[in-house]
Design an enzyme around this catalytic site. Structure first.
Site, mmCIF file in Angstrom:
data_model
loop_
_atom_site.group_PDB
_atom_site.id
_atom_site.type_symbol
_atom_site.label_atom_id
_atom_site.label_comp_id
_atom_site.label_asym_id
_atom_site.label_seq_id
_atom_site.Cartn_x
_atom_site.Cartn_y
_atom_site.Cartn_z
ATOM 1 N N CYS B 55 -24.524 2.064 45.829
ATOM 2 C CA CYS B 55 -23.625 3.192 46.062
ATOM 3 C C CYS B 55 -24.108 4.449 45.331
ATOM 4 C CB CYS B 55 -22.217 2.830 45.590
ATOM 5 S SG CYS B 55 -22.138 2.425 43.832
ATOM 6 N N ALA B 58 -24.412 4.177 41.669
ATOM 7 C CA ALA B 58 -25.627 3.475 41.259
ATOM 8 C C ALA B 58 -26.809 4.441 41.206
ATOM 9 C CB ALA B 58 -25.922 2.318 42.205
ATOM 10 N N ARG B 89 -31.447 -2.039 34.995
ATOM 11 C CA ARG B 89 -32.627 -1.509 35.677
ATOM 12 C C ARG B 89 -33.897 -1.578 34.820
ATOM 13 N NH1 ARG B 89 -33.867 1.688 39.782
ATOM 14 N NH2 ARG B 89 -34.671 3.324 38.453
ATOM 15 N N HIS B 187 -28.464 10.344 43.680
ATOM 16 C CA HIS B 187 -29.627 11.070 43.162
ATOM 17 C C HIS B 187 -29.403 12.570 43.335
ATOM 18 C CE1 HIS B 187 -31.967 7.369 44.855
ATOM 19 N NE2 HIS B 187 -31.495 7.095 43.663
HETATM 20 S S1 SF4 Z 1 -19.807 -0.135 42.148
HETATM 21 FE FE1 SF4 Z 1 -18.145 1.206 41.533
HETATM 22 S S2 SF4 Z 1 -18.693 3.237 42.229
HETATM 23 FE FE2 SF4 Z 1 -20.027 1.777 43.282
HETATM 24 S S3 SF4 Z 1 -19.010 1.341 45.200
HETATM 25 FE FE3 SF4 Z 1 -18.286 -0.150 43.735
HETATM 26 S S4 SF4 Z 1 -16.478 0.716 42.870
HETATM 27 FE FE4 SF4 Z 1 -17.545 2.339 43.841
#
Ligand code: SF4
Ligand code: SF4
Lengths: 452, 534
Positions: B55, B58, B89, B187
């Site tokens: 996402c 991330a 990472r 990014h």
């Molecule tokens: S990891 Fe967190 S920010 Fe990413 S999609 Fe899931 S809830 Fe949303």
């Protein structure tokens, strides 16, 4: 104090609810999990499970985007389900929510009902929706809640000769061990969930998208007619207890025991099995018990020098604490990221004075744990890999157990339950203490003779 | 010989109609006979197909912000997202004397039910206060996760207030996971914020004649350490690294460099472009993965600065380094020669690693990105043709103008044009240039497609991530994580190439593969006794 900071969690000692659900659903035969929300969560959880189990972990996502947050995620969820069914042909689909879906108020029960009514391909599939907002709890609650929802949805009234075993969050190898114990009693059982093969599958030339193994739907159905339930989980709230539901709904006697780590806890588990089957344990088990006792006596002198910090999911912390207590190893700190008052209550009840000098904290983080570790002169850490944060800074050795173990191999094959498992685990703890003793002994000698 | 066209058709036939059509556009078989080939990328993920994508959070917090070691990165949201980005990472960070290093920390506001209902701003404010008081960081970043935008927390206002109160930069990133279609959105969000609030806020005198920035290098497994070693040895002055082993302090001074090196084009091209506009710093597409890539990069850099001394020093270093590794690599090449690889990684590595594989005799037959855009496949010339989608529009496009005070022309226009012909200056030609005719490019590969492709092509190595690693290994195909290197590395530069060759060779040649068939499976007598069962 539970946490150094009130508003800041520094180095979390917990994960979120859907993670627990993901592990639980992996133990159901030919099942797949759909996470309703944006895709990041499912990607992260797959990643974490893959590093621990070293297995492919397929978790679908409805991949909601900004548009979904405005107009609702219905289309994405249904489309996602259609694709998943077509590609995986699962028998069971667990549908869980993430923070996003919960925040925008998605009603997955309704959406699933609609989907089943609308779609031909949904006919032969069992859907089990579970609301698991990440902010609603940790992986601990997510795990047990999912089991409860499976049973709520599927268990049927009836009468059979089986015994229900609700397993805690154990390793695949531990589930195999549980089965061996059950088989030694020659009983037929429903074991929920069963990750023994699904999360530790043998190498096989023919790759299977959905690995063999897992609890079958029929087994879950027949749980409603079993003669007893043994639930491995001493601390869990009734609201997330599948065993409690079976007792309330179908009047099935419930024996709730701790994860069978440590002599007393294994005894309780075996005793419960003995009671519900009316059979005496196999001589092999009593022999193993004797051997464990023997080992405990032998290594007592070393263990008495240990001061342990034990952290992770509450059930594991509780059981390891009792293992330490019965071996004279001081559990100086017990810590969990979940919220629970039971850890303290139960230990005080069972061990009374012996836990006087034990600090017990819940809803905590590793920053706090580290402070206590240093304050309490802890010389051994017992818990999952994230404890390495403390090892790296303070040089205190870590015995890895629980989930996740991502910086060592074999976490999925580790067995700490049963008499044999407990004694091996105890040996590992004792040897870690010995290692430390000898290496610091060498250092002292070196300092004395060669430096200064 | 496998017919790749048939292979893709078969693969697609398992999808329901609409999804089939969608997925088909994300695949391409290279054919240089065709004038211009296209591939779809950076569009919404098809739900339910086990994408490998992450996402926006991330991409923002996990990838770009995470490696900055002097910043306390607070994740504003429920605990999971923050937990899952904690150290995963493998970006390494070493603090220099007096520098702070929070790289091994994870900070979260750990939102609970009531925060979702009543809002989390107060909690965030308090969390910042706590962080400042105890950790005394040089700066704070706030990254929003999914629920934050939905409940209307104004993290920008909180950041502004905190910045005024504590006198350190407090940067707010609205990188809620649902923004965009993958980590790529994150990014972009991170780049914008750096450009708006960080770059150009502090001046600095260059330490040598060749001040540079290294962009899109995240020091995974220590790659950046190896690259820095080489650059130091030649005599470059690395002003800032975005962001591996980097600090926010250095990024403030980034505008003082004379050249931007772009390693990962996908994650950082935005800032490279904007810095050129605003400060006149040209950027050069480089590749420090692979021996030849490294050599070419170093030579291009030297040529850019057009300095005899530098050119000579560069050649000396190349010769010295090559001398140390040549024989070892040749040894490994013998052990790997003639094998094939499938690569599916990120937004640049499926391209970068092809050179290195080639150097040990391994040909890449399938390659794809998880979150690349069309320009990462087809080259930057396609950018004007890329249609803006609704998801793109959700990420603000930052417009920058010339900074009259700090703008400096680094190259004359003629020289720029001349150099452009000789090296990828301000240019990236895309993954497609690395592939041969008949080979497959595939975007946003998922588990199902991985299985089909690996089963048909049976490469000796599958370079990918942890999520599909075990799909491959269960099929008997060695899989190398090219995101996190399986706790190994560095793989960049000269010494890294040796590590890589060693690891790949060990993986391909592990004796384990000889034991797959149990002895009784080959012995007809035993098989008969067992009734053919196993
Ligand atoms: S990891 Fe967190 S920010 Fe990413 S999609 Fe899931 S809830 Fe949303
Ligand atoms: S805390 Fe919520 S948003 Fe974050 S990973 Fe867990 S479910 Fe997803």
């Amino acid at each position: 104090m539970a946490r150094n900071f009130i508003n800041l969690d520094v180095n979390p000692c917990k994960m979120c609810m859907p993670m627990g659900a993901a592990i639980a659903f992996k133990g159901i035969e030919k099942s797949i999990l759909m996470m309703h929300g944006s895709q990041g969560c499912s990607t992260y959880m797959r990643r974490h499970m893959a590093t621990h189990y070293n297995e492919p972990v397929d978790i679908a996502s409805s991949s909601l985007t900004e548009q979904g947050t405005v107009y609702g995620g219905e289309n994405n969820l249904k489309k996602g389900l259609r694709n998943t069914i077509q590609l995986y042909q699962p028998k069971v689909i667990g549908v869980v929510t993430t923070c996003l879906a919960e925040t925008i108020g998605e009603d997955i029960d309704r959406l699933i009902n609609e989907f089943v009514a609308e779609e031909e391909i949904a006919k032969d599939i069992t859907f089990i929706p579970v609301a698991t907002p990440g902010y609603g709890g940790t992986e601990y609650e997510g795990y047990y809640l999912s089991l409860r929802k499976m049973v709520e949805r599927l268990a049927e009234e009836g009468s059979n000769d089986k015994v229900n075993i609700i397993a805690g969050n154990l390793t695949p190898a531990e589930i195999r061990r549980i089965k061996e114990i059950l088989e030694s009693f020659s009983i037929s059982y429903n074991l929920l969930p069963d990750i023994s093969k699904t999360l530790d599958a043998p190498y096989s030339k023919d790759y299977q998208k959905l690995p063999d193994g897992g609890t079958t739907i029929e087994e879950i159905k027949s749980m409603g007619g079993a003669k007893a339930t043994i639930e491995l989980g001493a601390l869990l709230d009734e609201k997330i207890s599948a065993g409690q539901f079976l007792e309330d709904e179908f009047r099935i006697p419930l024996y709730r025991v701790a994860l069978p780590i440590g002599l007393a806890n294994v005894d309780k588990f075996i005793n419960a099995l003995s009671k519900v089957t009316g059979a005496k344990p196999d001589p092999k088990l009593t022999e193993a018990r004797g051997r464990m006792l023997d080992a405990m006596v032998d290594s007592h002198k070393y263990n008495a020098q240990g001061r342990a910090a034990i952290f992770g999911q509450p059930e594991l912390v509780y059981s390891i604490a009792t293992l330490c207590l019965e071996n004279g190893l001081v559990p100086a700190l017990l810590a969990t990221g979940a919220k629970t008052s039971k850890l303290e209550e139960l230990l005080k009840k069972d061990f009374g004075l012996a836990v006087e000098d034990t600090v017990i904290i819940d809803d905590t983080d590793f920053d706090t744990i580290r402070d206590y570790v240093n304050k309490l002169d802890v010389n051994i850490l017992i818990g999952h890999s994230d404890g390495k944060f403390i090892t790296e800074r303070d040089g205190i050795p870590l015995v890895r157990v629980g989930f996740p173990i991502h910086d060592r191999v074999g976490g999925q094959r580790k067995v700490t339950i049963g008499y044999d498992g407990s004694v091996n685990f105890l040996d590992e703890i004792t040897n870690t203490l010995l290692d430390r003793k000898y290496s610091s002994y060498r250092e002292d000698m070196y300092d004395k003779h060669f430096t200064g | 010989m496998i017919d790749n066209k048939n292979l893709l058709e078969n693969l697609l036939s398992a999808y329901p109609g609409k999804s089939m059509k969608n997925r088909k556009e994300h695949m391409m078989i290279k054919d240089s006979g065709e004038e211009k080939q296209h591939i779809m990328a950076n569009t919404r993920t098809v739900p339910g197909i086990m994408t490998n994508r992450g996402c926006a959070y991330a991409g923002c917090k996990g990838v770009v912000l995470g490696p900055l070691k002097d910043v306390v990165h607070i994740t504003h949201g429920p605990i999971g997202c923050s937990y899952y980005t904690w150290g995963t990472r493998r970006h390494k960070g070493r603090a220099k004397d007096g520098e702070k290093n929070f790289i091994s920390y994870s900070f979260s506001t750990d939102m609970q039910d009531p925060d979702i209902v009543f809002g989390g701003e107060r909690k965030l404010k308090q969390a910042i206060k706590e962080a400042v008081e105890i950790f005394e960081p040089e700066a704070i970043s706030i990254s929003a996760t999914c629920p934050v935008g939905l409940i209307g927390d104004d993290i920008n206002a909180v950041a502004k207030e905190a910045q005024a109160e504590y006198g350190i930069p407090v940067l707010a990133f609205s990188c809620e996971g649902y923004k965009g279609v993958s980590q790529s959105a994150g990014h972009h969000i991170a780049n914008n914020n750096f450009m708006e609030n960080v770059v150009g806020t502090k001046d600095r005198e260059p330490k040598t004649k060749y001040p540079i920035n290294l962009l899109g290098e995240y020091n995974i497994g220590g790659d950046g350490f190896e690259i820095s070693r080489i650059l130091d040895k030649i005599g470059y002055d690395v002003v800032s690294i975005m962001t591996g082993d980097g600090t926010l302090e250095e990024i403030k001074e980034a505008h003082t460099a004379d050249l931007n090196l772009v390693q990962c084009h996908r994650s950082i091209n935005y800032i490279a472009e904007m810095m050129e506009e605003k400060y006149g710093i040209p950027w050069l597409k480089i590749n420090f993965i692979g021996v030849q890539g490294t050599i070419e990069t170093l030579r291009n850099m030297a040529k850019y600065f057009d300095d005899e001394e530098l050119i000579q020093r560069t050649e000396e270093v190349i010769e010295e380094e090559l001398g140390e590794i040549k024989d070892v690599i040749a040894q490994y090449k013998k052990m790997c020669e003639g094998n094939t690889a499938c690569l599916f990684v990120g937004g640049s590595r499926a391209h970068h690693y092809q050179n290195l594989f080639k150097e040990i005799g391994i040909e890449t037959v399938v390659a794809g990105y998880e979150f690349g855009h069309r320009d990462d496949y087809e080259g930057r010339e396609i950018i004007p043709d890329i249609e803006m989608t609704a998801d793109d529009r959700n990420i603000p496009e930052l417009k920058v103008t010339k900074d009259e005070k700090r703008y400096k022309l680094r190259l004359s226009e003629e020289r720029y044009e001349q150099l452009k012909k000789e090296m990828p200056l301000g240019e990236y030609k895309g993954l497609v240039t690395a592939m041969e005719d008949g080979q497959i490019l595939i975007d946003d590969l998922n588990h199902y497609e991985t299985e089909v492709l690996l089963d048909a092509l049976k490469p000796a190595v599958f370079g990918s991530g942890i999520k599909d690693k075990y799909v491959a290994q269960k099929m008997g195909i060695f899989s190398k994580q090219l995101h996190s290197y399986d706790y190994s590395g560095p793989y960049a530069g000269f010494k890294g190439a040796v590590n890589f060759a060693r690891d790949i060779s060990a993986g391909i040649n592990t004796p384990t593969w000889n034991y797959i068939t149990a002895p009784w499976k080959n012995d007809p007598e035993i098989e008969a006794e067992l009734g053919g069962a196993s």
